[in-house]
Design a protein around this motif. Structure first.
Motif: not given
Length: 269
Positions: A135, A196, A225, A228, A162, A124, A126, A139, A99
């Motif tokens: 994902c 995200l 992640c 991503c 995660t 992340p 997304i 989410t 993050a």
């Protein structure tokens, strides 16, 4: 090297900052659950060549925040900008994990003039993944639990999806674990969905000319992640580097992480 401490105020928050070393400025931004202590061991190595600044992001651990201020990735980027400006330096190399990488990307979008090297590890992002990626549905499921006030179920679903464990990493104390639980609740209630799903101005970052490096754990494999990270490197048309270990390499393998970071910094700056 001994760390020094500072409280920097910005937009209704008091940000707890630590700095050590001397030389070019290097700012390290932590991700969810953890705080600036995440980088302590790595900072010991990095501070031999750089002035290293870490800080607890607003709402985490020792950084306070006015509840009425709400949360946005943009505001988090302004926090980071205020810290760089506080030092009096014109620019900094910026590394963001998870993050914290989302914050670093937004900082590069808002204030490219403050960054001489952007390094992002497994942010992340997304929005870069196809809508069919699992994902995306995950989410939404986690956020639904949060919206329904079922925060413990949200925590369980988040961790189940995660969690990665590198047995080589240091053991966490009970107090550290308790603080990370508090940070986890804050992250899910205030940051999770907004972070995200945040869409950065990737074209603007690329056009700014800031050199960028995207990191991914060599053991992260097909984590969301990691997916991503691959997409982000393509989007920014920049170098993708495999770090040892998993998502939390800076904490799990601090010497290996710091050594790699020093090599990256030497190549780009």
């Amino acid at each position: 090297m001994k760390q020094k401490y500072e409280i920097i105020e910005n937009e209704n928050a008091k940000l707890f900052c630590k700095y050590s070393g001397s030389g070019p400025l290097l700012v390290l931004i932590h991700g969810a659950m953890v705080d600036s202590n995440f980088y302590d061991a790595a900072a010991e190595v990095l501070s031999q060549k750089y002035t290293v600044i870490t800080y607890d992001r607003r709402g985490y651990s020792r950084s306070t925040v006015c509840e009425a201020s709400g949360f946005s990735v943009s505001q988090q980027a302004r926090d980071a900008a205020s810290i760089i400006k506080f030092t009096g330096e014109k620019q900094a190399a910026v590394f963001g994990a998870s993050a914290g990488g989302m914050v670093a990307l937004e900082l590069a979008s808002q204030h490219p003039e403050l960054i001489n090297l952007l390094m992002v590890h497994e942010a992340p992002s997304i929005c870069l993944l196809p809508s069919t990626d699992d994902c995306v549905a995950w989410t939404q499921r986690v956020q639904l639990q949060i919206d329904n006030g079922k925060i413990n179920k949200a925590v369980a679903q988040y961790l189940e999806y995660t969690y990665q464990n590198d047995v080589r990493g240091p053991k966490k104390s009970e107090s550290q674990q308790q603080q990370e639980i508090k940070n986890m609740y804050y992250f899910l209630k205030e940051e999770f969905y907004k972070t995200l799903t945040h869409k950065h101005n990737y074209a603007g970052i690329q056009e700014s000319g800031i050199p960028a490096v995207i990191g991914v754990g060599e053991l992260s494999h097909e984590s969301y992640c990691a997916r991503c990270a691959f997409r982000l490197a393509q989007e920014l048309n920049c170098e993708l580097i495999h770090f040892p270990g998993y998502h939390n390499v800076a904490y799990d393998l601090p010497t290996d992480f710091a050594t790699m970071l020093i090599g990256i910094l030497a190549r780009y700056l």
